[in-house]
Design an enzyme around this catalytic site. Structure first.
Site, short mmCIF file in Angstrom:
data_model
loop_
_atom_site.label_atom_id
_atom_site.label_comp_id
_atom_site.label_asym_id
_atom_site.label_seq_id
_atom_site.Cartn_x
_atom_site.Cartn_y
_atom_site.Cartn_z
N GLU A 45 0.83 -1.21 0.00
CA GLU A 45 0.00 0.00 0.00
C GLU A 45 0.86 1.26 0.00
O GLU A 45 0.58 2.24 0.70
CB GLU A 45 -1.00 0.00 1.16
CG GLU A 45 -2.14 -0.96 0.96
CD GLU A 45 -3.34 -0.68 1.87
OE1 GLU A 45 -3.46 0.47 2.36
OE2 GLU A 45 -4.14 -1.59 2.07
N HIS A 80 0.40 -8.11 -2.40
CA HIS A 80 -0.84 -7.69 -1.73
C HIS A 80 -1.99 -8.36 -2.48
O HIS A 80 -2.22 -8.07 -3.65
CB HIS A 80 -0.98 -6.17 -1.77
CG HIS A 80 -2.09 -5.66 -0.91
ND1 HIS A 80 -2.43 -4.33 -0.86
CD2 HIS A 80 -2.95 -6.29 -0.06
CE1 HIS A 80 -3.44 -4.15 -0.02
NE2 HIS A 80 -3.79 -5.34 0.46
N PRO A 91 -13.95 -11.07 1.17
CA PRO A 91 -14.24 -12.47 1.51
C PRO A 91 -15.25 -13.12 0.57
O PRO A 91 -15.38 -14.34 0.57
CB PRO A 91 -14.80 -12.39 2.94
CG PRO A 91 -15.30 -10.99 3.07
CD PRO A 91 -14.39 -10.14 2.25
N ASP A 95 0.59 -8.93 2.47
CA ASP A 95 -0.77 -8.93 3.00
C ASP A 95 -1.60 -9.85 2.12
O ASP A 95 -1.92 -9.51 0.98
CB ASP A 95 -1.33 -7.49 2.98
CG ASP A 95 -2.78 -7.42 3.45
OD1 ASP A 95 -3.37 -8.46 3.78
OD2 ASP A 95 -3.33 -6.30 3.47
N ASN A 108 -3.69 -7.55 11.78
CA ASN A 108 -4.58 -6.46 11.38
C ASN A 108 -5.54 -6.23 12.55
O ASN A 108 -6.19 -7.17 13.01
CB ASN A 108 -5.35 -6.84 10.11
CG ASN A 108 -6.24 -5.72 9.61
OD1 ASN A 108 -7.42 -5.95 9.31
ND2 ASN A 108 -5.73 -4.52 9.50
N PHE A 123 -12.37 -5.94 12.73
CA PHE A 123 -11.66 -7.18 12.47
C PHE A 123 -10.34 -7.20 13.21
O PHE A 123 -9.62 -6.21 13.27
CB PHE A 123 -11.38 -7.32 10.97
CG PHE A 123 -10.51 -8.51 10.64
CD1 PHE A 123 -11.05 -9.78 10.60
CD2 PHE A 123 -9.17 -8.36 10.40
CE1 PHE A 123 -10.25 -10.88 10.33
CE2 PHE A 123 -8.36 -9.44 10.11
CZ PHE A 123 -8.90 -10.71 10.08
#
Length: 623
Positions: free
Chosen positions: A298, A407, A412, A488, A544, A549
């Site tokens: 990112e 990344h 989901p 990630d 995270n 979350f």
């Protein structure tokens, strides 16, 4: 945060007791304040009516269907796609009820187990009792949307009240509260903060009466102090054996500036979300960890060129960067804000031999076996994620290393896309490894001292003599090359992505693929030849951390055939986390944690060959 000075304290009280129409309020009473006065009056009138909420609202009735225990784990809508954050169901099980009414029971104290064992509660009514304090474990009820503590004997609130970020209604009518902790500023969803009947400061009452509860919460959040920092994360030593060939790697999703918005992180003070604040905290953290290889996700092109590349050069880092594929279709002024992956390395230690960018969507649509597959065009192609693959040689030892920085897509609802992206990545890395295993030795490493990569000359000490530079090691196959896969992955243990990486293969009928069709991947399955393990054999509590979350979705994978873990960076201070609902904050500039691991590079073993002893520059080095 630990003890901080509350923003609001008593002032201008009439005989130490507030009135229903306090002086100093606006001449015209707002609709919000009228609602507050009405609710306060109802609370006083019901002081002798136990379980009044059950009778009034029927909160004890079994709902028509099971409810999600944690509203923060509900699926994200399309408007959240730009953040690229995973959403995975939490540990709290589904319940057939989510409200508890303990009002009017004469309770003097509440057992902490109430807060520990009923974390699924969405509404809690403990008004009209004799409570003098709330236990800090209240902060564990992070699913609460309504909390009524009216008509008790509270004098203050625990700072853990800020953990209840899903609260929409917090009723504190008719207590003895004089000041409020700034941690209430975390409650960015709060619509009603009921303070009538408390000896609170006039300026607080004035703020709510004129501008509403949300304005007060915003003011508290903006004035929130940094508080005490957490204890430093422990470094866990796993192997103390000495070795001449070691390396350390850092993987970190730094939270792209364009994603760091109030709409995404309403609990974070706006000044803390600003790039002007976060960039310095990020840089200090990266410099402090001082890894040989740094994999950042990112990172947008502007921050890479104008900040990270320039600043990290002072610590001997050079970088390789690629934005996501969409940047190719944009004008420069828009493309510079597209995020991607940046890999930095210590140029005194490593020579960059080659680099390669894997564009998942472009690779998929050009695979012969995937031509004509509708799922490829409808699901994989719109996701423009990439991986940056770099190939290094250690100047001192001659060992070589492949580093993948990636990344993966977040949603989901697209577990199949994540799995396809990783399968493409591993397929491409396998091909690159086979080619790079035959990469020619560096005949004159001194020539690399001034090699120009990405327009920036290498900075290697002139005092280093050619005699100190070992010859390049030889490799007979791609699997002999040490491999690190960092990034990630937006995937937890048990997903197809995790299974593919750790097990080396998954079937084409894997549940994550559902009924989608992806050519040979669904016909024959997916596999790779590397023996990959997570550097964290016992995974961290999370990588995270947000109110919505908390889980492990970032990893440093390593090829266990030729690398051995020496140590890893540990968890965040648990006591600190009990008062912090989510990152980013003053001390953590991203919602992700930085991961760091140190490895020993094992000596190369020749496969199925009888090796005669020989001497000279080509002699095999023992690690």
């Amino acid at each position: 945060m630990t003890n901080v000075t509350p923003h609001f304290t008593p002032s201008n009280l009439h005989g130490g007791t507030p009135t229903n129409n306090p002086t100093g309020l606006s001449e015209t009473i707002s609709e919000h304040w009228q609602q507050q006065l009405q609710l306060a009056a109802e609370a006083r009138a019901a002081s002798s009516n136990p379980h009044r909420h059950c009778r009034k609202e029927g909160v004890s009735r079994v709902s028509k269907g099971p409810v999600e225990a944690s509203p923060e784990h509900s699926p994200k809508g399309p408007q959240d796609e730009d953040r690229n954050r995973a959403t995975i169901s939490g540990e709290i099980r589904r319940q057939d009820w989510d409200a508890m009414d303990l009002s009017g029971q004469g309770l003097r104290a509440l057992s902490p187990s109430l807060f520990c064992d009923y974390r699924f509660l969405g509404k809690l009514f403990i008004d009209n009792n004799r409570l003098t304090r709330l236990d800090p474990s209240l902060g564990q009820l992070r699913s609460l949307t309504h909390l009524d503590v009216s008509n008790n004997q509270l004098r203050d609130l625990p700072e853990e009240i800020g953990m209840l970020v899903n609260l929409k209604s917090l009723l504190l009518f008719n207590n003895s509260i004089r000041s409020f902790p700034n941690e209430i500023g975390y409650l960015h969803k709060l619509e009603m903060l009921g303070i009538e009947g408390n000896p609170a400061a006039e300026d607080l009452r004035e703020e709510i009466s004129r501008r509403g509860s949300r304005a007060l919460v915003t003011q508290l959040r903006e004035n929130m102090a940094a508080g005490d920092p957490p204890n430093e994360r422990d470094w866990h030593i796993l192997d103390e054996a000495s070795s001449p060939d070691t390396l350390s790697v850092l993987s970190y999703n730094i939270l792209c500036d364009k994603y760091a918005t109030i709409s995404q992180y309403g609990y974070t003070p706006p000044q803390v979300l600003s790039w002007s604040y976060r960039k310095d905290v990020l840089l200090d953290e990266i410099r402090g960890l001082n890894a040989d290889i740094v994999c950042l996700q990112e990172v947008d092109q502007e921050r890479y060129n104008e900040f990270f590349r320039r600043e990290l050069a002072h610590q001997d880092y050079r970088g390789v960067f690629s934005p996501r594929a969409r940047a190719k279709t944009m004008a420069d002024k828009e493309a510079k804000f597209v995020d991607g992956c940046a890999t930095f390395y210590k140029s005194r230690k490593y020579i960059l031999l080659e680099k390669h960018v894997i564009d998942f969507a472009n690779t998929a649509i050009n695979r012969p076996d995937m031509k004509g597959e509708h799922d490829v065009f409808n699901r994989v192609m719109p996701r423009d994620h990439i991986a940056v693959v770099t190939f290094f040689e250690n100047r001192a030892t001659g060992s070589r290393l492949i580093v993948v920085n990636v990344h993966i897509y977040w949603d989901p609802a697209y577990e199949d896309v994540k799995l396809v992206q990783v399968a493409i990545m591993m397929d491409q890395v396998s091909k690159l490894a086979e080619r790079w295993a035959k990469y020619a030795p560096c005949a004159d490493k001194a020539a690399f001292r001034h090699a120009d990569v990405d327009g920036e000359p290498s900075v290697v000490g002139s005092e280093e003599s050619q005699d100190e530079l070992a010859p390049s090691q030889e490799y007979s196959s791609g699997t002999q090359l040490p491999l690190l896969v960092c990034g990630d992955f937006n995937s937890a243990a048990g997903t197809g992505v995790y299974d593919l990486i750790t097990q080396g293969n998954v079937l084409g009928s894997h549940a994550d693929l559902a009924n989608h069709s992806y050519g040979n991947f669904t016909r024959d399955g997916m596999s790779h030849p590397f023996n990959l393990k997570s550097a964290y054999s016992d995974e961290l509590s999370f990588t995270n951390y947000t109110p919505a979350f908390s889980g492990v979705i970032d990893y440093i994978w390593y090829s266990s055939t030729n690398l051995q873990v020496r140590g890893v960076l540990g968890d965040v201070d648990l006591d600190y986390l009990s008062r912090v609902p989510g990152f980013p904050n003053h001390h953590f500039p991203s919602d992700h944690l930085a991961l760091k691991a140190e490895f020993t590079v094992k000596s190369v073993r020749k496969e199925n060959k009888t090796v005669e002893a020989k001497f000279g520059p080509s002699k095999e080095r023992r690690g």
